[in-house]
Design a protein around this motif. Sequence first.
Motif, PDB file in Angstrom:
ATOM      1  N   ASP A 105       0.812  -1.218   0.000  1.00  0.00           N
ATOM      2  CA  ASP A 105       0.000   0.000   0.000  1.00  0.00           C
ATOM      3  C   ASP A 105       0.842   1.263   0.000  1.00  0.00           C
ATOM      4  OD1 ASP A 105      -2.241  -1.607   0.079  1.00  0.00           O
ATOM      5  OD2 ASP A 105      -2.382  -1.553   2.262  1.00  0.00           O
ATOM      6  N   GLY A 106       2.143   1.149   0.242  1.00  0.00           N
ATOM      7  CA  GLY A 106       3.017   2.321   0.248  1.00  0.00           C
ATOM      8  C   GLY A 106       4.178   2.144   1.210  1.00  0.00           C
ATOM      9  N   GLU A 107       5.120   3.058   1.148  1.00  0.00           N
ATOM     10  CA  GLU A 107       6.305   2.989   2.004  1.00  0.00           C
ATOM     11  C   GLU A 107       5.948   3.324   3.448  1.00  0.00           C
ATOM     12  OE1 GLU A 107      10.130   3.972  -0.734  1.00  0.00           O
ATOM     13  OE2 GLU A 107       9.033   5.701   0.023  1.00  0.00           O
ATOM     14  N   HIS A 108       6.701   2.712   4.368  1.00  0.00           N
ATOM     15  CA  HIS A 108       6.516   2.977   5.790  1.00  0.00           C
ATOM     16  C   HIS A 108       7.873   2.965   6.481  1.00  0.00           C
ATOM     17  CE1 HIS A 108       2.135   2.825   6.074  1.00  0.00           C
ATOM     18  NE2 HIS A 108       2.149   1.761   5.294  1.00  0.00           N
ATOM     19  N   SER A 109       7.968   3.739   7.558  1.00  0.00           N
ATOM     20  CA  SER A 109       9.152   3.689   8.410  1.00  0.00           C
ATOM     21  C   SER A 109       9.006   2.542   9.409  1.00  0.00           C
ATOM     22  CB  SER A 109       9.324   5.010   9.167  1.00  0.00           C
ATOM     23  OG  SER A 109       8.282   5.176  10.111  1.00  0.00           O
ATOM     24  N   VAL A 110      10.124   2.142   9.999  1.00  0.00           N
ATOM     25  CA  VAL A 110      10.079   1.101  11.029  1.00  0.00           C
ATOM     26  C   VAL A 110       9.201   1.557  12.186  1.00  0.00           C
ATOM     27  CG1 VAL A 110      11.451  -0.258  12.639  1.00  0.00           C
ATOM     28  CG2 VAL A 110      12.360   0.262  10.374  1.00  0.00           C
ATOM     29  N   LYS A 111       9.315   2.815  12.548  1.00  0.00           N
ATOM     30  CA  LYS A 111       8.519   3.356  13.653  1.00  0.00           C
ATOM     31  C   LYS A 111       7.024   3.179  13.388  1.00  0.00           C
ATOM     32  CE  LYS A 111       7.682   7.708  16.153  1.00  0.00           C
ATOM     33  NZ  LYS A 111       6.254   7.826  15.800  1.00  0.00           N
ATOM     34  N   ASP A 112       6.595   3.516  12.190  1.00  0.00           N
ATOM     35  CA  ASP A 112       5.174   3.386  11.860  1.00  0.00           C
ATOM     36  C   ASP A 112       4.741   1.927  11.871  1.00  0.00           C
ATOM     37  OD1 ASP A 112       4.999   6.092  11.584  1.00  0.00           O
ATOM     38  OD2 ASP A 112       5.111   6.089   9.406  1.00  0.00           O
ATOM     39  N   LEU A 113       5.581   1.059  11.345  1.00  0.00           N
ATOM     40  CA  LEU A 113       5.224  -0.358  11.272  1.00  0.00           C
ATOM     41  C   LEU A 113       5.088  -0.978  12.666  1.00  0.00           C
ATOM     42  CD1 LEU A 113       7.448  -1.380   8.226  1.00  0.00           C
ATOM     43  CD2 LEU A 113       4.942  -1.290   8.276  1.00  0.00           C
ATOM     44  N   THR A 114       5.912  -0.531  13.612  1.00  0.00           N
ATOM     45  CA  THR A 114       5.783  -1.053  14.974  1.00  0.00           C
ATOM     46  C   THR A 114       4.442  -0.630  15.584  1.00  0.00           C
ATOM     47  OG1 THR A 114       6.933   0.850  15.946  1.00  0.00           O
ATOM     48  CG2 THR A 114       8.278  -1.050  15.325  1.00  0.00           C
ATOM     49  N   GLU A 115       4.010   0.597  15.288  1.00  0.00           N
ATOM     50  CA  GLU A 115       2.721   1.068  15.807  1.00  0.00           C
ATOM     51  C   GLU A 115       1.568   0.314  15.156  1.00  0.00           C
ATOM     52  OE1 GLU A 115       2.188   5.282  15.680  1.00  0.00           O
ATOM     53  OE2 GLU A 115       4.265   5.699  16.199  1.00  0.00           O
ATOM     54  N   ILE A 116       1.668   0.086  13.860  1.00  0.00           N
ATOM     55  CA  ILE A 116       0.585  -0.582  13.139  1.00  0.00           C
ATOM     56  C   ILE A 116       0.438  -2.036  13.586  1.00  0.00           C
ATOM     57  CG2 ILE A 116      -0.168  -1.364  10.857  1.00  0.00           C
ATOM     58  CD1 ILE A 116       1.352   1.182   9.775  1.00  0.00           C
ATOM     59  N   ALA A 137      -7.559  -6.342   7.691  1.00  0.00           N
ATOM     60  CA  ALA A 137      -8.488  -5.237   7.971  1.00  0.00           C
ATOM     61  C   ALA A 137      -8.017  -4.416   9.168  1.00  0.00           C
ATOM     62  CB  ALA A 137      -9.888  -5.793   8.226  1.00  0.00           C
ATOM     63  N   ARG A 138      -7.522  -5.100  10.207  1.00  0.00           N
ATOM     64  CA  ARG A 138      -7.046  -4.392  11.395  1.00  0.00           C
ATOM     65  C   ARG A 138      -5.805  -3.557  11.069  1.00  0.00           C
ATOM     66  NH1 ARG A 138      -7.426  -8.336  14.420  1.00  0.00           N
ATOM     67  NH2 ARG A 138      -5.338  -9.220  14.192  1.00  0.00           N
ATOM     68  N   ASP A 139      -4.899  -4.109  10.284  1.00  0.00           N
ATOM     69  CA  ASP A 139      -3.689  -3.371   9.906  1.00  0.00           C
ATOM     70  C   ASP A 139      -4.036  -2.134   9.088  1.00  0.00           C
ATOM     71  OD1 ASP A 139      -2.162  -5.227  11.219  1.00  0.00           O
ATOM     72  OD2 ASP A 139      -1.519  -6.296   9.402  1.00  0.00           O
ATOM     73  N   GLN A 140      -4.973  -2.268   8.150  1.00  0.00           N
ATOM     74  CA  GLN A 140      -5.352  -1.120   7.335  1.00  0.00           C
ATOM     75  C   GLN A 140      -5.996  -0.028   8.173  1.00  0.00           C
ATOM     76  OE1 GLN A 140      -7.639  -3.374   4.380  1.00  0.00           O
ATOM     77  NE2 GLN A 140      -6.153  -2.761   2.811  1.00  0.00           N
ATOM     78  N   SER A 141      -6.776  -0.436   9.174  1.00  0.00           N
ATOM     79  CA  SER A 141      -7.387   0.540  10.066  1.00  0.00           C
ATOM     80  C   SER A 141      -6.322   1.284  10.861  1.00  0.00           C
ATOM     81  CB  SER A 141      -8.361  -0.163  11.010  1.00  0.00           C
ATOM     82  OG  SER A 141      -8.897   0.745  11.951  1.00  0.00           O
ATOM     83  N   ARG A 142      -5.300   0.560  11.314  1.00  0.00           N
ATOM     84  CA  ARG A 142      -4.227   1.200  12.075  1.00  0.00           C
ATOM     85  C   ARG A 142      -3.381   2.104  11.191  1.00  0.00           C
ATOM     86  NH1 ARG A 142      -2.388  -4.103  15.675  1.00  0.00           N
ATOM     87  NH2 ARG A 142      -4.074  -3.951  17.220  1.00  0.00           N
ATOM     88  N   VAL A 143      -3.216   1.751   9.925  1.00  0.00           N
ATOM     89  CA  VAL A 143      -2.500   2.638   8.989  1.00  0.00           C
ATOM     90  C   VAL A 143      -3.198   3.992   8.932  1.00  0.00           C
ATOM     91  CG1 VAL A 143      -1.991   3.048   6.551  1.00  0.00           C
ATOM     92  CG2 VAL A 143      -1.453   0.852   7.565  1.00  0.00           C
ATOM     93  N   GLU A 144      -4.524   3.960   8.808  1.00  0.00           N
ATOM     94  CA  GLU A 144      -5.271   5.212   8.737  1.00  0.00           C
ATOM     95  C   GLU A 144      -5.131   6.012  10.028  1.00  0.00           C
ATOM     96  OE1 GLU A 144      -6.576   6.480   6.022  1.00  0.00           O
ATOM     97  OE2 GLU A 144      -5.718   4.692   5.059  1.00  0.00           O
ATOM     98  N   VAL A 188      -2.536   5.972  12.078  1.00  0.00           N
ATOM     99  CA  VAL A 188      -1.183   6.538  12.089  1.00  0.00           C
ATOM    100  C   VAL A 188      -1.105   7.756  11.181  1.00  0.00           C
ATOM    101  CG1 VAL A 188       1.201   6.091  11.361  1.00  0.00           C
ATOM    102  CG2 VAL A 188      -0.002   4.416  12.772  1.00  0.00           C
ATOM    103  N   ARG A 189      -1.683   7.646   9.996  1.00  0.00           N
ATOM    104  CA  ARG A 189      -1.651   8.775   9.055  1.00  0.00           C
ATOM    105  C   ARG A 189      -2.433   9.967   9.594  1.00  0.00           C
ATOM    106  NH1 ARG A 189      -2.292   5.033   3.667  1.00  0.00           N
ATOM    107  NH2 ARG A 189      -0.054   4.719   3.301  1.00  0.00           N
ATOM    108  N   THR A 190      -3.545   9.700  10.251  1.00  0.00           N
ATOM    109  CA  THR A 190      -4.331  10.789  10.838  1.00  0.00           C
ATOM    110  C   THR A 190      -3.532  11.508  11.912  1.00  0.00           C
ATOM    111  OG1 THR A 190      -6.421   9.656  10.386  1.00  0.00           O
ATOM    112  CG2 THR A 190      -6.432  11.341  12.113  1.00  0.00           C
ATOM    113  N   ALA A 191      -2.803  10.746  12.732  1.00  0.00           N
ATOM    114  CA  ALA A 191      -1.976  11.352  13.777  1.00  0.00           C
ATOM    115  C   ALA A 191      -0.855  12.195  13.162  1.00  0.00           C
ATOM    116  CB  ALA A 191      -1.390  10.260  14.673  1.00  0.00           C
TER     117      ALA A 191
END
Length: 318
Positions: A28-39, A98-105, A107-110
Amino acid sequence: MADSGTLVNVLRAAGEATRLRLLALLRDGEHSVKDLTEILGQSQPRVSRHLKLLADAGLVSRNAEGAWAYYGLAEGGAGGDLARWLISRIDANDPDRARDQSRVEAVRTAQQAQAAAYFAKVAESWDQLRQLHVPEEAVEAAILDAVAGRMVDLMLDLGTGTGRMLELLSAHYRRGIGVDSSREMIAVARAKLAAASIGHAQVRLGDIADLGASVGRADLIVIHQVLHYFDDPGRTLAQARRALKPGGEMLIVDFAPHELEFLRSHHAHRRLGLGDQQMAGWARAAGLRVAELKTFPPSNGAGLTVCLWRLADDPDGS
């Protein structure tokens, strides 16, 4: 084609639940390690180990930027091809997906909220702040040169900020629309355009990564010092591409790669500059090509180099 040993290594790397989730996220796109740990809700060392295995097998690519690193799916090769095939087979209703995609959104909102707070704080002094890092006169002269002799029906200025690009290029479009997610920036832009008597331009509050059809399709899109505020500039570029008419062009202005971490920690930057090969890859994925690149090194030798990319429509991927 790949030999059997390579394919076995790729399959071993992909054949684990967390690593498959990582591949789906990076599709779905590039992510940092920090974001991936949160997701994923997992520790940084564990996520980093999984990413290293995927990178070593050629399934993902790694791009280091200062203290951070961004990961994306490998563009080609046995790893990249297999990753895309596997992801295409994941059930759209899979609970983990589905849960991962929800968490991506989330993270992006934050991240957007963090950027909005920053822009609200600096809106009034934005133009002066920008000049601290950018040889603005030379860049603006090059932008004008890129559109010399042209008059377009519609120009979109995405991430318009204080509306400077609408002001600078006002003689080159019949109708201009600036889009920005900061109410404070929009207010400043409206005031500046009114003061300059530029009546054929307007600014709108909106998300440039999710443009609605109401903005229309443009002959020229300008994205000036904006992409470094996004974790995945390629995704933002692809979204903007949808608003470009066939045969249209984009002008992208942004920093070359650098190591100034304080811009990330104090000025809401997400990416420490954009590389030539990165831009070429993002453009290609969006059906564009780099028609021209100009660079502007800092006058004092200690600042940031600025790049101006002219991207042309390339629907055939030539």
